[in-house]
Design a protein around this motif. Sequence first.
Motif, short mmCIF file in Angstrom:
data_model
loop_
_atom_site.label_atom_id
_atom_site.label_comp_id
_atom_site.label_asym_id
_atom_site.label_seq_id
_atom_site.Cartn_x
_atom_site.Cartn_y
_atom_site.Cartn_z
N ILE A 133 0.85 -1.18 0.00
CA ILE A 133 0.00 0.00 0.00
C ILE A 133 0.89 1.23 0.00
O ILE A 133 1.78 1.37 0.85
N SER A 134 0.63 2.11 -0.96
CA SER A 134 1.45 3.32 -1.10
C SER A 134 0.55 4.51 -1.35
O SER A 134 -0.52 4.38 -1.94
N LEU A 135 1.02 5.66 -0.92
CA LEU A 135 0.30 6.91 -1.15
C LEU A 135 1.24 7.86 -1.89
O LEU A 135 2.40 8.04 -1.50
N TYR A 136 0.73 8.45 -2.97
CA TYR A 136 1.51 9.37 -3.79
C TYR A 136 0.74 10.67 -3.97
O TYR A 136 -0.50 10.68 -3.98
N ASN A 137 1.49 11.77 -4.12
CA ASN A 137 0.79 12.99 -4.50
C ASN A 137 0.48 12.95 -5.99
O ASN A 137 0.87 12.01 -6.69
N ARG A 138 -0.26 13.94 -6.46
CA ARG A 138 -0.72 13.90 -7.85
C ARG A 138 0.45 13.95 -8.84
O ARG A 138 0.30 13.58 -10.00
N ALA A 139 1.62 14.39 -8.40
CA ALA A 139 2.80 14.41 -9.27
C ALA A 139 3.52 13.08 -9.30
O ALA A 139 4.49 12.91 -10.05
N GLY A 140 3.03 12.09 -8.49
CA GLY A 140 3.63 10.77 -8.51
C GLY A 140 4.76 10.58 -7.53
O GLY A 140 5.46 9.56 -7.58
N LYS A 141 4.96 11.54 -6.59
CA LYS A 141 6.01 11.40 -5.59
C LYS A 141 5.45 10.66 -4.37
O LYS A 141 4.34 10.93 -3.91
N ALA A 142 6.26 9.74 -3.82
CA ALA A 142 5.80 8.90 -2.72
C ALA A 142 5.62 9.72 -1.44
O ALA A 142 6.49 10.51 -1.06
N LEU A 143 4.45 9.53 -0.78
CA LEU A 143 4.18 10.17 0.51
C LEU A 143 4.23 9.15 1.65
O LEU A 143 4.59 9.48 2.78
N TYR A 144 3.85 7.90 1.34
CA TYR A 144 3.82 6.88 2.37
C TYR A 144 3.89 5.51 1.71
O TYR A 144 3.33 5.29 0.64
N SER A 145 4.58 4.57 2.34
CA SER A 145 4.59 3.17 1.92
C SER A 145 4.53 2.30 3.15
O SER A 145 5.26 2.53 4.12
N ASN A 146 3.65 1.31 3.14
CA ASN A 146 3.64 0.38 4.27
C ASN A 146 4.86 -0.53 4.14
O ASN A 146 5.57 -0.53 3.12
N PRO A 147 5.16 -1.33 5.17
CA PRO A 147 6.39 -2.13 5.12
C PRO A 147 6.48 -3.03 3.88
O PRO A 147 7.57 -3.20 3.33
N ALA A 148 5.37 -3.63 3.45
CA ALA A 148 5.42 -4.52 2.28
C ALA A 148 5.84 -3.73 1.05
O ALA A 148 6.65 -4.20 0.23
N ALA A 149 5.31 -2.53 0.88
CA ALA A 149 5.68 -1.70 -0.26
C ALA A 149 7.12 -1.21 -0.14
O ALA A 149 7.86 -1.14 -1.13
#
Length: 672
Positions: A133-149
């Motif tokens: 599970i990952s969260l990115y801003n609209r520009a595609g830059k990573a904001l958060y990744s769970n340990p698996a990601a």
Amino acid sequence: MDFAALSRRVETGLWVYDFDAGRIIWANGPGLDIWNAATLTELSQRDLLSDMSVSVKRRLAQYLQDFIAKDAVFSEFWTVYPGGIPRPLQVRFSGLRLGDGRMALLCEGRIAEMHEHEALRRADALIHTQVMISLYNRAGKALYSNPAASRAFAGLDGDLGRRFVHRRDYTSLLDALERAGEANQIAQIHTEGGRRWHEMTARFCHDPASGQPSILISETDVSRLKEEEERASKIAYTDALTGLPNRLALAPIFERMMDGARVRDRHFGILFIDLDHFKAVNDTLGHAFGDMLLKEMACRLSRLCRRGDHVVRLGGDEFLFFAAFRGRGDQRLHKLSGDIIASLSEPVLCEERVMAVTPSIGIALYPQHGADMPRLMQGADLALYAAKGSGRNGFCFFSSEMRAASEEKHALATDLKRAMAQGEFEVHYQPRLRARDLVPVGAEALVRWRHPARGLVPPGQFIALCEEIGLIGELGRFVLGEALRQQGEWREAGYRISMSVNISLRELCDPDFAQEVAVALAASGCRGPELELELTETLFLDDSAPVRANMELLRAMGVRISIDDFGTGYSNFARLHEMSVDCIKIDRSFVRALPKNRALTEAVISMARLMKARIVVEGIETEEQAAWVRRFDCDEIQGFLFGRPIPPAEFIAGLQISKTTPEEELRRIIFG
């Protein structure tokens, strides 16, 4: 409803959401604080649907259904974004019936603390799940990744677009998000462990920390499943015997060839290859040898492939060769066809047996002869048919005339199927005369087709087609029944003549054929000896059980058997003697070549005499031919000189003339 009284009963934030309007229509003081609103009027003017994600809309729709169906209550963690500021909440949802009967959403919420049990469980689940599970801003830059990601993408720069092996997959994902707010996709992804296949679910949302628009992606590794699919696909698209692509692979191969033609300015042709008389190999040497031969042919074709070419086994002894070329390609395809013929014609040695087969090839070009697979295949098939018709062991290019002829044939086949139902067939009769005195002693029944637009169609234009479309049996029954019925009428009128009817191999192989003849004889009142069935020489070579049984039953009924077109086939005299034929008809080709081939014609007639059968010479068109046959002491003569096939009424008129006219006068009438 008295919302003021309601608000005094609760101490937490309280608000009512109108599902239809997508707005908050009431809130108490704590509720206004949660939503960062100064007044209820200001809060009720906010359009909450405008930036609501697809998943939230779906969840609210489910709430509404559950409230109506079962008065449900839900307690969940939610994050709202008043003014773009995230507010994590513990919210209790229940249904509230409005004054107009519609169902609204009653919300009781309070600011959630991170130490609360549900929040802890949710965080722990994110830590331990194998879903990335990952969260990115609209520009595609990573904001958060769970340990698996984090494990999967360790060492990568956190740019969403660069994770995709193929840029088009990333573009496709963004396009789907823009259209629907969410997307599902399987794509190849760069990971710490190399390229992997991931199944991805993406949706637009907000960052709970900053409130900014974001993209939430959850993904699982499906590489093993894709590998299994590829293995299954390879099995499904591969011919088990030869290892070549099979018929199912035609569509993807055709797409690749078309892509090459569009992108690299390369054209291609398809060569439809069929092994001549391959059935004889299986029948004489067995299917094991036939399979070995097919595998060898597949290897030889594969060795002739250049880059961009493909060979497909369609089934049986049919192959398709996709040949790429630049420019017109005539030179390459001519040479390739010659190479294929030379290679496949080389003898094959297996277990001390040597066998050689030859190929016939039909060729169609893309896009000149067809821009889609079915039309191109049809063109190559028609060209193959032409190559076989030209003697086999050769190749032929498709031409538009072939398609026109095929369409004409198809139209004729359609008309034939209708013709039988509408009674368009009729039987004409050609007289057979006793050679010594020119008295009519028999008639040959010949079918004609009175087409409503084409007029009277001779059998040479439709009998073979009837064989192809399976109509010959029904047509044969009609001719036999009509001929015997007509013979019965003539007998009652005082004219006793024999009736001869042609039969096909398909009819003779039908186990019920002899019984059908017996029924037709009984219905007409005719006797077996008055009927003569004409078979070609090649029919006598068939010694199958149905043929033998039919012949025995026909003999038992007294039905006479005649060999038609004698001298043109591959006669087995022992077989002919065994069948005890009653009549032999010398083929018209011998008469037509007189007097140049007189010796050959006399030899054929002499062979016929050895069989002790009546001899009929057909195809007589001149007085000279008639005089020669009569001098050679043949039994009967037949041909246009004595009469063409004519309708029954005209035929009986001729019988009446012959019955009352002396021979000399009859000869004068016939010969003019």
